[in-house]
Scaffold this motif. Structure first.
Motif, PDB file in Angstrom:
ATOM      1  N   SER A  62       0.860  -1.176   0.000  1.00 53.08           N
ATOM      2  CA  SER A  62       0.000   0.000   0.000  1.00 53.08           C
ATOM      3  C   SER A  62       0.902   1.235   0.000  1.00 53.08           C
ATOM      4  O   SER A  62       1.795   1.350   0.851  1.00 53.08           O
ATOM      5  N   GLU A  63       0.694   2.115  -0.942  1.00 56.77           N
ATOM      6  CA  GLU A  63       1.515   3.327  -0.998  1.00 56.77           C
ATOM      7  C   GLU A  63       1.209   4.256   0.173  1.00 56.77           C
ATOM      8  O   GLU A  63       2.031   5.079   0.545  1.00 56.77           O
ATOM      9  N   LYS A  64       0.024   4.100   0.769  1.00 51.70           N
ATOM     10  CA  LYS A  64      -0.401   4.942   1.882  1.00 51.70           C
ATOM     11  C   LYS A  64      -0.424   4.126   3.161  1.00 51.70           C
ATOM     12  O   LYS A  64      -0.772   2.950   3.158  1.00 51.70           O
ATOM     13  N   ASN A  65      -0.039   4.757   4.283  1.00 46.66           N
ATOM     14  CA  ASN A  65      -0.151   4.115   5.585  1.00 46.66           C
ATOM     15  C   ASN A  65      -1.619   4.097   5.992  1.00 46.66           C
ATOM     16  O   ASN A  65      -2.219   5.136   6.266  1.00 46.66           O
ATOM     17  N   LEU A  66      -2.196   2.906   6.024  1.00 43.06           N
ATOM     18  CA  LEU A  66      -3.620   2.747   6.310  1.00 43.06           C
ATOM     19  C   LEU A  66      -3.912   2.540   7.788  1.00 43.06           C
ATOM     20  O   LEU A  66      -5.074   2.371   8.169  1.00 43.06           O
ATOM     21  N   GLY A  67      -2.874   2.539   8.626  1.00 48.27           N
ATOM     22  CA  GLY A  67      -3.063   2.269  10.039  1.00 48.27           C
ATOM     23  C   GLY A  67      -3.164   0.782  10.316  1.00 48.27           C
ATOM     24  O   GLY A  67      -3.129  -0.059   9.407  1.00 48.27           O
ATOM     25  N   PHE A  68      -3.292   0.453  11.601  1.00 48.07           N
ATOM     26  CA  PHE A  68      -3.353  -0.953  12.011  1.00 48.07           C
ATOM     27  C   PHE A  68      -4.564  -1.654  11.399  1.00 48.07           C
ATOM     28  O   PHE A  68      -4.451  -2.703  10.777  1.00 48.07           O
ATOM     29  N   ALA A  69      -5.742  -1.055  11.566  1.00 52.57           N
ATOM     30  CA  ALA A  69      -6.957  -1.686  11.056  1.00 52.57           C
ATOM     31  C   ALA A  69      -6.960  -1.732   9.539  1.00 52.57           C
ATOM     32  O   ALA A  69      -7.250  -2.767   8.931  1.00 52.57           O
ATOM     33  N   GLY A  70      -6.621  -0.616   8.899  1.00 53.94           N
ATOM     34  CA  GLY A  70      -6.643  -0.567   7.440  1.00 53.94           C
ATOM     35  C   GLY A  70      -5.661  -1.523   6.798  1.00 53.94           C
ATOM     36  O   GLY A  70      -5.977  -2.188   5.798  1.00 53.94           O
ATOM     37  N   GLY A  71      -4.460  -1.611   7.369  1.00 55.66           N
ATOM     38  CA  GLY A  71      -3.473  -2.540   6.833  1.00 55.66           C
ATOM     39  C   GLY A  71      -3.912  -3.982   6.972  1.00 55.66           C
ATOM     40  O   GLY A  71      -3.789  -4.784   6.033  1.00 55.66           O
ATOM     41  N   ASN A  72      -4.425  -4.324   8.140  1.00 58.86           N
ATOM     42  CA  ASN A  72      -4.921  -5.682   8.348  1.00 58.86           C
ATOM     43  C   ASN A  72      -6.136  -5.978   7.476  1.00 58.86           C
ATOM     44  O   ASN A  72      -6.263  -7.076   6.920  1.00 58.86           O
ATOM     45  N   ASN A  73      -7.037  -5.011   7.342  1.00 63.59           N
ATOM     46  CA  ASN A  73      -8.206  -5.217   6.503  1.00 63.59           C
ATOM     47  C   ASN A  73      -7.812  -5.492   5.060  1.00 63.59           C
ATOM     48  O   ASN A  73      -8.432  -6.326   4.379  1.00 63.59           O
ATOM     49  N   LEU A  74      -6.793  -4.786   4.575  1.00 61.22           N
ATOM     50  CA  LEU A  74      -6.307  -5.023   3.215  1.00 61.22           C
ATOM     51  C   LEU A  74      -5.821  -6.459   3.069  1.00 61.22           C
ATOM     52  O   LEU A  74      -6.109  -7.134   2.070  1.00 61.22           O
ATOM     53  N   GLY A  75      -5.079  -6.949   4.064  1.00 62.06           N
ATOM     54  CA  GLY A  75      -4.624  -8.337   4.033  1.00 62.06           C
ATOM     55  C   GLY A  75      -5.772  -9.326   4.129  1.00 62.06           C
ATOM     56  O   GLY A  75      -5.780 -10.354   3.443  1.00 62.06           O
ATOM     57  N   TYR A 187     -10.077   4.257  13.673  1.00 58.92           N
ATOM     58  CA  TYR A 187      -9.254   4.237  14.890  1.00 58.92           C
ATOM     59  C   TYR A 187      -7.785   4.469  14.546  1.00 58.92           C
ATOM     60  O   TYR A 187      -7.061   5.100  15.301  1.00 58.92           O
ATOM     61  N   PHE A 188      -7.326   3.891  13.470  1.00 61.82           N
ATOM     62  CA  PHE A 188      -5.962   3.987  12.951  1.00 61.82           C
ATOM     63  C   PHE A 188      -4.953   3.261  13.837  1.00 61.82           C
ATOM     64  O   PHE A 188      -4.223   2.401  13.384  1.00 61.82           O
ATOM     65  N   ASN A 237      -8.992   7.702  20.819  1.00 59.59           N
ATOM     66  CA  ASN A 237      -9.734   6.474  20.569  1.00 59.59           C
ATOM     67  C   ASN A 237     -10.407   5.919  21.815  1.00 59.59           C
ATOM     68  O   ASN A 237     -11.369   5.157  21.716  1.00 59.59           O
ATOM     69  N   ARG A 238      -9.913   6.277  22.975  1.00 58.76           N
ATOM     70  CA  ARG A 238     -10.618   5.918  24.206  1.00 58.76           C
ATOM     71  C   ARG A 238     -11.992   6.579  24.212  1.00 58.76           C
ATOM     72  O   ARG A 238     -13.009   5.936  24.538  1.00 58.76           O
ATOM     73  N   ILE A 239     -12.025   7.846  23.823  1.00 55.90           N
ATOM     74  CA  ILE A 239     -13.308   8.549  23.743  1.00 55.90           C
ATOM     75  C   ILE A 239     -14.162   7.963  22.620  1.00 55.90           C
ATOM     76  O   ILE A 239     -15.361   7.728  22.784  1.00 55.90           O
ATOM     77  N   LEU A 240     -13.536   7.713  21.477  1.00 60.60           N
ATOM     78  CA  LEU A 240     -14.264   7.174  20.327  1.00 60.60           C
ATOM     79  C   LEU A 240     -14.883   5.817  20.643  1.00 60.60           C
ATOM     80  O   LEU A 240     -16.014   5.535  20.226  1.00 60.60           O
ATOM     81  N   PHE A 241     -14.162   4.982  21.358  1.00 59.60           N
ATOM     82  CA  PHE A 241     -14.690   3.661  21.721  1.00 59.60           C
ATOM     83  C   PHE A 241     -16.001   3.801  22.505  1.00 59.60           C
ATOM     84  O   PHE A 241     -16.970   3.080  22.247  1.00 59.60           O
ATOM     85  N   ILE A 242     -16.017   4.703  23.467  1.00 56.49           N
ATOM     86  CA  ILE A 242     -17.237   4.915  24.251  1.00 56.49           C
ATOM     87  C   ILE A 242     -18.342   5.474  23.359  1.00 56.49           C
ATOM     88  O   ILE A 242     -19.506   5.048  23.437  1.00 56.49           O
ATOM     89  N   ARG A 243     -18.020   6.410  22.503  1.00 52.81           N
ATOM     90  CA  ARG A 243     -19.018   6.976  21.597  1.00 52.81           C
ATOM     91  C   ARG A 243     -19.654   5.902  20.730  1.00 52.81           C
ATOM     92  O   ARG A 243     -20.847   5.953  20.435  1.00 52.81           O
ATOM     93  N   ARG A 244     -18.869   4.930  20.329  1.00 49.10           N
ATOM     94  CA  ARG A 244     -19.360   3.895  19.420  1.00 49.10           C
ATOM     95  C   ARG A 244     -20.067   2.746  20.140  1.00 49.10           C
ATOM     96  O   ARG A 244     -20.919   2.088  19.541  1.00 49.10           O
ATOM     97  N   ASN A 245     -19.720   2.490  21.399  1.00 43.34           N
ATOM     98  CA  ASN A 245     -20.149   1.232  22.010  1.00 43.34           C
ATOM     99  C   ASN A 245     -20.940   1.344  23.307  1.00 43.34           C
ATOM    100  O   ASN A 245     -21.531   0.351  23.737  1.00 43.34           O
TER     101      ASN A 245
END
Length: 304
Positions: A62-75, A187-188, A237-245
């Motif tokens: 990937s030419e772009k850094n997709l983050g932990f989730a994005g990179g794993n999702n690509l795989g 989350y990245f 992402n601590r805040i985001l986790f609560i917002r989402r869940n």
């Protein structure tokens, strides 16, 4: 053992990633596995470096850094296995890990995802992870079971439900993946695997650990043990986790707790540690959550 897809993500750490690949090759030279390596926005194209050393690597750049989730999702999208084993590139295998984890999933179809015990690579007799306690949605805190304890076998032989898997090593079934979906890429870094567990649980599956399986982890190789990048995403992402869940009354309590207790505590800590440059990073993390919806792809942090 059916086909297992091993997915790992490299970001500017070819030597560490190659050490992982060699540990896989050492224990599973002829096993029914496929290895998918996502080179996630690395400065150099490392295809020749990896494939010339380990010939059975499916290299994806990937030419772009997709983050932990994005990179794993690509795989994940390129994986063919009935089970997918996502491992950090800064881990190294031990004997029997694939057999133990896959057998856990074979024997109980209600399990969606399972992690092994994780010990620190630099201190192999020290535990990093032997499970997680459930989340306290008032504070967005839970405990990592066994962390920093000397491994005397006190958690040996446990194959049981746990609060969350550990993102450094997690084996998911294709059925759970299809029903829960991929990890959330906004989350990245950090909390994405916990959010994934929440999705997997809502899809009707259980979260397990099997301490008969062991992997070694060179923790924080990617972002450093104390960096602005880590500080930003851990707070954001601590805040985001609560917002989402969380439900409404947990959200309202958490927002008050974070603003009235966590924020001043962190500021005092930054001042005491002489890391006052982290103060604006903390406020950027809070500000991102005020300005952005829960599915926003805008990171609010300039990656270098």
């Amino acid at each position: 053992m059916g086909l297992i897809s091993i997915v790992t993500v490299n970001f500017n750490q070819p030597e560490a990633t190659l050490a992982l690949l060699k540990s896989i090759d050492l224990y599973y030279p002829k096993a029914n596995i496929e290895i998918i390596l996502v080179d996630n926005g690395s400065a150099a194209d490392n295809k020749t470096y990896f494939t010339s050393n380990i010939h059975r690597v499916n290299y994806i750049r990937s030419e772009k850094n997709l983050g932990f989730a994005g990179g794993n999702n690509l795989g994940i999208t390129q994986a063919n296995g009935e089970y997918l084993f996502l491992v950090n590139n800064d881990t190294e295998f031990t004997a029997g890990i694939l057999e133990e984890l896959s057998a856990t999933l074979d024997h109980n179809p209600t399990i969606g995802i399972v992690s092994p015990q994780i010990n620190y690579y630099d201190s192999k007799a020290t535990i990093q992870y032997a499970g997680f306690t459930p989340m306290n949605y008032y504070t967005c805190r839970n405990a990592c079971i066994g962390q920093f304890e000397t491994d005397k076998g006190q958690y040996a032989g446990k194959a049981e439900p746990t609060g969350y898997i550990h993102g450094a090593a997690m084996m998911i079934t294709r059925k759970a993946l299809e029903q829960a979906g991929l990890m959330e890429e906004n989350y990245f870094l950090y909390y994405e695997e916990m959010d994934w567990c929440e999705k997997i649980k809502r899809a009707g599956f259980e979260i397990w650990i099997n301490t008969n399986a062991l992997i070694y982890h060179k923790e924080s190789l990617a972002v450093g043990k104390n960096s602005a990048l880590k500080e930003y995403f851990m707070n954001r992402n601590r805040i985001l986790f609560i917002r989402r869940n969380a439900d409404l009354h947990h959200k309202l309590f958490f927002y008050s707790y974070f603003l009235c207790f966590v924020t001043p505590r962190n500021i005092l800590k930054y001042l005491a540690d002489r890391t006052s440059s982290f103060i604006p990073v903390l406020f950027r993390a809070i500000g991102w959550n005020i300005k952005n919806p829960i599915n926003s792809k805008h990171l609010g942090f300039t990656l270098k």
